[in-house]
Design an enzyme around this catalytic site. Structure first.
Site, short mmCIF file in Angstrom:
data_model
loop_
_atom_site.label_atom_id
_atom_site.label_comp_id
_atom_site.label_asym_id
_atom_site.label_seq_id
_atom_site.Cartn_x
_atom_site.Cartn_y
_atom_site.Cartn_z
CE LYS A 2 17.74 4.88 2.79
NZ LYS A 2 18.59 3.68 2.93
CB SER A 16 19.21 -0.36 3.28
OG SER A 16 19.01 -0.65 4.64
CB SER A 30 16.52 1.63 5.41
OG SER A 30 17.75 1.93 4.79
#
Length: 502
Positions: free
Chosen positions: A75, A175, A151
């Site tokens: 990520k 997230s 996210s």
């Protein structure tokens, strides 16, 4: 190996093939890169391709570790790879290389994973969608007009679309669980302190953030928890680990559990009928499996919790922007307007106000602890509604034009107390009102893909456990996975798009 064979295996399965010499990591990497080239123009999941790194890792003479040889994506937020930027979803940081690997990345590399890129995230992870001025919108492989959540939306889209079987994620307000629920994946947020996040940070966001992964199988997430949860001498505190590997949790069902469930939004906002059905359906399945399930919820003021969460969050965004501007010499106006608003409000938060908001986190923690004295788990929707459409939470065009000028005039201290700001908070949280509780209280929680809507969209259900219940959550997830398998489900939208392009 053919792509359909690659897609049919989870990360543990692929690693077993590598260990037996039935496939080489270079072959797996090529399949992942080819799939990425094929689908990423449609879903926009990869923010940084690191093909040379992946090739170097795959070409090594020896491959060791529990997931040796498996292609993997990081990520693009806090998961630093030395020599490559961690943009955090923002333009100013795209050209700033990390000086060293983060601890999670070190552990993934030691596990033998083949890192070949980073995935998209909203700016500084501040939204439950993945849309930015810098990288554009990331799309859900199940419906390209809808969000994969945030996210960790890029990671979710990449896993759901079959680029990789598992990808790096993190969770500071939902997230991991929100994208899992949007894309038909499994997502576990570990409890506070179980996964150390160093060395650059110790206890980010007062311990609300946990690193982790998104996966198609429960056993992949269990193995990843074994990899990530080893103690770190430099961590702020030590959390006891179970006396058995987390991987063992998938081999036996849990004891019979007592589970309280609710589908009422803690914000008092409307919950979509499909989200209510998802919880009702999960409750029925749990009863069929022998668990005791009944309506119940912790007596928490959800509106105040949301405000206290956002007070801490906005102050952290202000700090993050200040650090980014110091490193890059950029200006606050170089960030997304929504981020500018959050930072302006955060700069106006006084020390006493910040500490008072954080002090109330203790109240929510103790109330949830009282709930867990009566129930093993809390069951809720993971989302307040099915995955929303791209652009649905976008700042209105007029505000997008006017706000930067107001912020330059120092309107943050006023803005944070206006109806507009409260509406902005509600807009960001109304679709995802259930996940912040686990972050504030530091409890482990997971989203399990037990439900699909009448329109064929995934809609996960959330389980929140007591401290140290990660093993129990994995046991239950594996039981649900056996009772109602999901890994065979494939999002047709992205492949249909490829056909239409051709």
């Amino acid at each position: 190996m053919r792509y359909d064979e690659y897609r049919d295996h989870d990360a543990v399965g692929l690693a077993e093939l590598v260990a037996r010499g039935e496939v080489h990591p270079t072959e797996l990497l090529r399949l992942a890169l080819d799939r990425c080239a094929q689908v990423d123009p449609s879903i926009n999941a990869v923010s940084l391709l690191m093909e040379q790194v992946g090739t170097r890792l795959a070409d090594r003479s020896e491959h060791t570790g529990p997931l040796a040889g498996v292609p993997f994506l990081l990520k693009d937020l806090a998961q630093d790879f030395a020599g490559y930027p961690t943009s955090g979803g923002t333009g100013p940081l795209r050209s700033v290389p990390a000086e060293r690997n983060s601890l999670t990345v070190e552990r993934w590399l030691a596990a033998g994973l083949i890192v070949f890129g980073k995935t998209t995230t909203p700016e500084f992870g501040s939204k439950g969608i993945t849309e930015t001025r810098t990288f554009g919108a990331t799309r859900n492989p199940w419906d390209l007009e809808r969000t994969p959540g945030g996210s960790s939306g890029g990671s979710a889209a990449a896993v759901a679309a079959g680029i990789v079987p598992v990808a790096g994620a993190s969770d500071g307000g939902g997230s991991i669980r929100i994208p899992a629920a949007c894309t038909g994946l499994f997502g576990l947020k570990a409890g506070r302190g179980l996964i150390p996040g160093g060395p650059a940070v110790g206890d980010p966001l007062f311990g609300a953030v946990s690193e982790g992964v998104l996966s198609r199988s429960v056993r992949d997430s269990a193995v990843m928890l074994d990899i990530l949860s080893a103690p770190d001498p430099g961590a702020p505190y030590h959390v006891p680990r179970p006396d058995r590997p987390f991987r063992d949790a998938v081999t036996a069902p849990p004891r019979r559990l007592r589970i309280g469930f609710t589908s009422e939004s803690p914000l008092g906002t409307t919950v979509h009928v499909e989200a209510v059905r998802a919880v009702t359906d999960a409750a029925g399945l749990l009863e069929e499996l022998g668990h005791t399930v009944e309506p119940a919820a912790p007596a928490i003021d959800g509106r105040q919790l949301a405000l206290d969460f956002m007070t801490v969050w906005t102050a952290n965004v202000a700090k993050t922007i200040a650090e980014a501007c110091r490193v890059t010499r950029c200006a606050p106006g170089d960030f997304d307007v929504d981020t500018q608003v959050l930072a302006a409000v955060g700069r106006a938060v006084g020390g006493p106000e910040l500490m008072a908001a954080h002090a109330r986190w203790n109240d929510y923690t103790r109330t949830l602890a009282e709930f867990h004295q009566r129930y093993d788990l809390l069951l809720t929707p993971a989302l307040g509604e099915p995955p929303i459409r791209i652009g649905q939470n976008r700042t209105p065009a007029l505000a997008d034009t006017v706000l930067p000028s107001l912020l330059r005039l120092g309107a943050g201290h006023v803005l944070g107390r206006t109806g507009f700001y409260r509406d902005l908070v509600t807009a960001n949280l109304a679709a995802v009102p259930f996940t912040q509780l686990a972050n504030i209280t530091g409890r482990p929680a997971m989203s399990v893909p037990t439900y699909w809507t009448a329109a064929g969209l995934p809609l996960g259900t959330q389980f929140v456990g007591a401290p140290g219940s990660e093993y129990l959550l994995l046991q239950l997830a594996a039981e649900l996975e056996t009772a109602r398998p999901w890994a065979h489900r494939r999002p047709a939208a992205v492949d249909h798009q490829l056909v239409s392009i051709k």
